[in-house]
Design an enzyme around this catalytic site. Sequence first.
Site, PDB file in Angstrom:
ATOM      1  N   HIS B  49       0.853  -1.181   0.000  1.00 33.65           N
ATOM      2  CA  HIS B  49       0.000   0.000   0.000  1.00 33.65           C
ATOM      3  C   HIS B  49       0.894   1.238   0.000  1.00 33.65           C
ATOM      4  O   HIS B  49       2.078   1.165   0.347  1.00 33.65           O
ATOM      5  CB  HIS B  49      -0.882   0.000   1.251  1.00 33.65           C
ATOM      6  CG  HIS B  49      -2.101  -0.883   1.139  1.00 33.65           C
ATOM      7  ND1 HIS B  49      -3.064  -0.939   2.104  1.00 33.65           N
ATOM      8  CD2 HIS B  49      -2.496  -1.723   0.159  1.00 33.65           C
ATOM      9  CE1 HIS B  49      -4.014  -1.789   1.730  1.00 33.65           C
ATOM     10  NE2 HIS B  49      -3.691  -2.289   0.557  1.00 33.65           N
ATOM     11  N   GLU B  51       1.106   3.688   2.005  1.00 33.87           N
ATOM     12  CA  GLU B  51       1.674   4.023   3.315  1.00 33.87           C
ATOM     13  C   GLU B  51       2.920   3.191   3.605  1.00 33.87           C
ATOM     14  O   GLU B  51       3.912   3.685   4.150  1.00 33.87           O
ATOM     15  CB  GLU B  51       0.642   3.759   4.427  1.00 33.87           C
ATOM     16  CG  GLU B  51      -0.614   4.623   4.349  1.00 33.87           C
ATOM     17  CD  GLU B  51      -1.747   3.943   3.595  1.00 33.87           C
ATOM     18  OE1 GLU B  51      -1.499   3.267   2.564  1.00 33.87           O
ATOM     19  OE2 GLU B  51      -2.893   4.080   4.036  1.00 33.87           O
ATOM     20  N   CYS B  79      -5.945   1.559   6.173  1.00 36.07           N
ATOM     21  CA  CYS B  79      -6.568   0.288   6.570  1.00 36.07           C
ATOM     22  C   CYS B  79      -5.893  -0.206   7.859  1.00 36.07           C
ATOM     23  O   CYS B  79      -4.956   0.412   8.359  1.00 36.07           O
ATOM     24  CB  CYS B  79      -6.403  -0.746   5.454  1.00 36.07           C
ATOM     25  SG  CYS B  79      -4.708  -1.384   5.313  1.00 36.07           S
ATOM     26  N   CYS B  82      -2.092  -0.664   7.628  1.00 38.46           N
ATOM     27  CA  CYS B  82      -1.322   0.578   7.557  1.00 38.46           C
ATOM     28  C   CYS B  82      -1.373   1.364   8.866  1.00 38.46           C
ATOM     29  O   CYS B  82      -0.373   1.972   9.261  1.00 38.46           O
ATOM     30  CB  CYS B  82      -1.777   1.404   6.363  1.00 38.46           C
ATOM     31  SG  CYS B  82      -1.336   0.589   4.804  1.00 38.46           S
TER      32      CYS B  82
END
Lengths: 146, 146
Positions: B49, B51, B79, B82
């Site tokens: 992701h 992040e 999420c 993260c």
Amino acid sequence: MFFLEKAYEEALKALNKDEVPVGAVIVKGGLIIGKGHNMRISENNPLLHAEISAIQDASKTLNSWRLDGTTMYVTLEPCMMCVGAIMQSRIDRVVFGALDKKGGCVCSNLDINRLKLPFKIEYEYLEHEKSSQILKDFFKNKRKGK
Amino acid sequence: MFFLEKAYEEALKALNKDEVPVGAVIVKGGLIIGKGHNMRISENNPLLHAEISAIQDASKTLNSWRLDGTTMYVTLEPCMMCVGAIMQSRIDRVVFGALDKKGGCVCSNLDINRLKLPFKIEYEYLEHEKSSQILKDFFKNKRKGK
């Protein structure tokens, strides 16, 4: 207990690097397709918990980011990051050998199955004495400055 | 809004790779020390992701796994994975431009500050219209099979 023993062997690798001794293996159809141990400090990467390392290893083995139909065996209850990573990688089930009352996010600090998230995970806490003992000894020695 | 715009520029990079368009930057002392965009499919890694990518980048910049004193700006509410990664890397604060009602784990599906975890994060939702619009357009086009 066989696969928790295998996860424990991974934890020993972390211990040998003076890292918090946690290890994980990912199993599909009775075979280990990924393994990992905590390498946060040795790799200078805050994300390299045992679970993350095992997921990356299994993704390479399967050449896919989707790990459906797999089970992760890990010596310690996963933290929030790792629970999320298990969901993101579509692992079906996680079995852990020790509870983490402080940071565990499967059942200790939050119950993942009570959240309305898009992904659900089955989990099982299967007490594995050596998995918690190795952590106790590690932190005891750290406090003694050994 | 300056740093959310920078995060949005990262989201555009994901869009160009046909990835879900999310971008992030990490800021320390007014400088961007890490940036990243979602590369899950292109890198075949379920963990990449925006992040996570930004955290890895910032850790390299600082040559440390500890990102104390930094703020992450990200186009979408993080999420669970993260949020956990933000905690693990000791980031102080996260600012996001769009809410994720489905998978967001800062305030939408759980309130991180109500959990008794070892690490706390300050957060701010700062509505950034383009950050949510780019996601709506992306999924609309996907549904149309474009």
